[in-house]
Design a protein around this motif. Structure first.
Motif, PDB file in Angstrom:
ATOM      1  N   GLU A   1       0.999  -1.260  -0.180  1.00 43.15           N
ATOM      2  CA  GLU A   1       0.301   0.369   0.094  1.00 43.15           C
ATOM      3  C   GLU A   1       0.917   1.271  -0.579  1.00 43.15           C
ATOM      4  N   VAL A   2       0.424   2.007  -0.384  1.00 47.77           N
ATOM      5  CA  VAL A   2       0.694   4.083  -0.761  1.00 47.77           C
ATOM      6  C   VAL A   2       0.973   4.737   0.338  1.00 47.77           C
ATOM      7  N   THR A   3       1.458   5.383   0.906  1.00 45.02           N
ATOM      8  CA  THR A   3       0.983   6.038   2.480  1.00 45.02           C
ATOM      9  C   THR A   3       1.115   7.618   1.852  1.00 45.02           C
ATOM     10  N   ASP A   4      -0.020   8.152   2.618  1.00 47.59           N
ATOM     11  CA  ASP A   4       0.059   9.292   2.400  1.00 47.59           C
ATOM     12  C   ASP A   4       1.062   9.994   2.293  1.00 47.59           C
ATOM     13  N   GLU A   5       2.020   9.690   2.748  1.00 52.89           N
ATOM     14  CA  GLU A   5       3.739  10.518   3.333  1.00 52.89           C
ATOM     15  C   GLU A   5       4.357   9.759   1.898  1.00 52.89           C
ATOM     16  N   GLU A   6       3.738   8.365   1.230  1.00 57.45           N
ATOM     17  CA  GLU A   6       5.019   8.499   0.211  1.00 57.45           C
ATOM     18  C   GLU A   6       3.866   8.999  -0.931  1.00 57.45           C
ATOM     19  N   LEU A   7       2.833   9.316  -1.050  1.00 58.48           N
ATOM     20  CA  LEU A   7       2.303  10.092  -1.900  1.00 58.48           C
ATOM     21  C   LEU A   7       2.495  10.936  -2.529  1.00 58.48           C
TER      22      LEU A   7
ATOM     23  N   GLU B   1      -5.071  10.343  -8.724  1.00 56.70           N
ATOM     24  CA  GLU B   1      -4.117  10.582  -7.926  1.00 56.70           C
ATOM     25  C   GLU B   1      -3.730   8.891  -7.910  1.00 56.70           C
ATOM     26  N   TYR B   2      -4.614   8.155  -8.043  1.00 62.44           N
ATOM     27  CA  TYR B   2      -4.478   6.622  -8.145  1.00 62.44           C
ATOM     28  C   TYR B   2      -3.250   5.537  -8.999  1.00 62.44           C
ATOM     29  N   ARG B   3      -2.853   6.902 -10.413  1.00 62.96           N
ATOM     30  CA  ARG B   3      -1.921   6.704 -10.969  1.00 62.96           C
ATOM     31  C   ARG B   3      -0.735   6.685 -10.206  1.00 62.96           C
ATOM     32  N   VAL B   4      -0.974   7.709  -9.172  1.00 65.78           N
ATOM     33  CA  VAL B   4       0.108   8.516  -8.850  1.00 65.78           C
ATOM     34  C   VAL B   4       0.875   6.974  -7.637  1.00 65.78           C
ATOM     35  N   LYS B   5      -0.272   6.524  -7.462  1.00 61.59           N
ATOM     36  CA  LYS B   5      -0.850   5.756  -5.735  1.00 61.59           C
ATOM     37  C   LYS B   5       0.641   4.540  -7.061  1.00 61.59           C
TER      38      LYS B   5
END
Length: 181
Positions: free
Chosen positions: A127-133, A159-163
């Motif tokens: 999963e991708v955290t808000d910090e990683e995003l 946003e899903y593409r960046v995640k």
């Protein structure tokens, strides 16, 4: 020119005032280049090994789509160099269809690799955290010399593409860590 401190100053590299500093700077540059080359080679080897070790059936439509993506990437790269696809095909003597045929094997490998990465993301619950995003947005902004908020507006609704990109990087890192153990 003489190999002396004046030469070191003339090359105009920040923090380099003496010949010894210039020599050290050059040595560090060479080390960094060799390290980057070794990492790139390792990444390529991992890519090849993962694709070879995981036979995956790939629908031709996915390969065709990836070939088209590769053509688009090539067109963008040529454009940045002041060229276009028509001129490139004239210079190389290849038709666009010839180039697409040559790209097919690599396209298939890229699709297989992406399918494998998707499976790793799912299997490992990556999963991708808000910090990683947020960090990814900062990296994109730095790469394009843009403001982070401007980048967020550009990717609004996507946003899903960046995640997905961040999750894919994490999956690749996971594979590399487990390959090297």
């Amino acid at each position: 020119p003489a190999l002396d401190d004046e030469l070191a100053k003339d090359v105009n590299i920040e923090g380099v005032e003496t010949l010894d500093q210039l020599k050290n700077h050059i040595k560090e540059d060479i080390r960094a280049q060799k390290k980057a080359e070794a990492e790139r080679k390792f990444d390529e080897d991992v890519f090849e090994a993962v694709v070879e070790a995981n036979p995956v059936e790939v629908p031709q439509a996915m390969v065709d789509t990836e070939v088209q993506t590769m053509v688009s990437e090539m067109t963008e790269n040529l454009s940045r160099q002041g060229l276009n696809m028509d001129l490139y095909t004239q210079l190389t003597g290849q038709s666009l269809d010839d180039m697409k045929a040559q790209m097919a094997d690599q396209a298939e490998k890229r699709v297989k690799f992406q399918l494998i990465i998707d499976a790793v993301v799912k299997a490992e619950n990556i999963e991708v955290t808000d910090e990683e995003l947020e960090e990814q947005y900062k990296e994109i902004a730095a790469y394009y010399s843009r403001d982070v908020e401007e980048i967020k507006k550009i990717f609004a609704g996507q946003e899903y593409r960046v995640k997905a990109d961040v999750a894919n990087k994490k999956a690749v890192d996971f594979i590399k860590e487990n390959v090297s153990k």
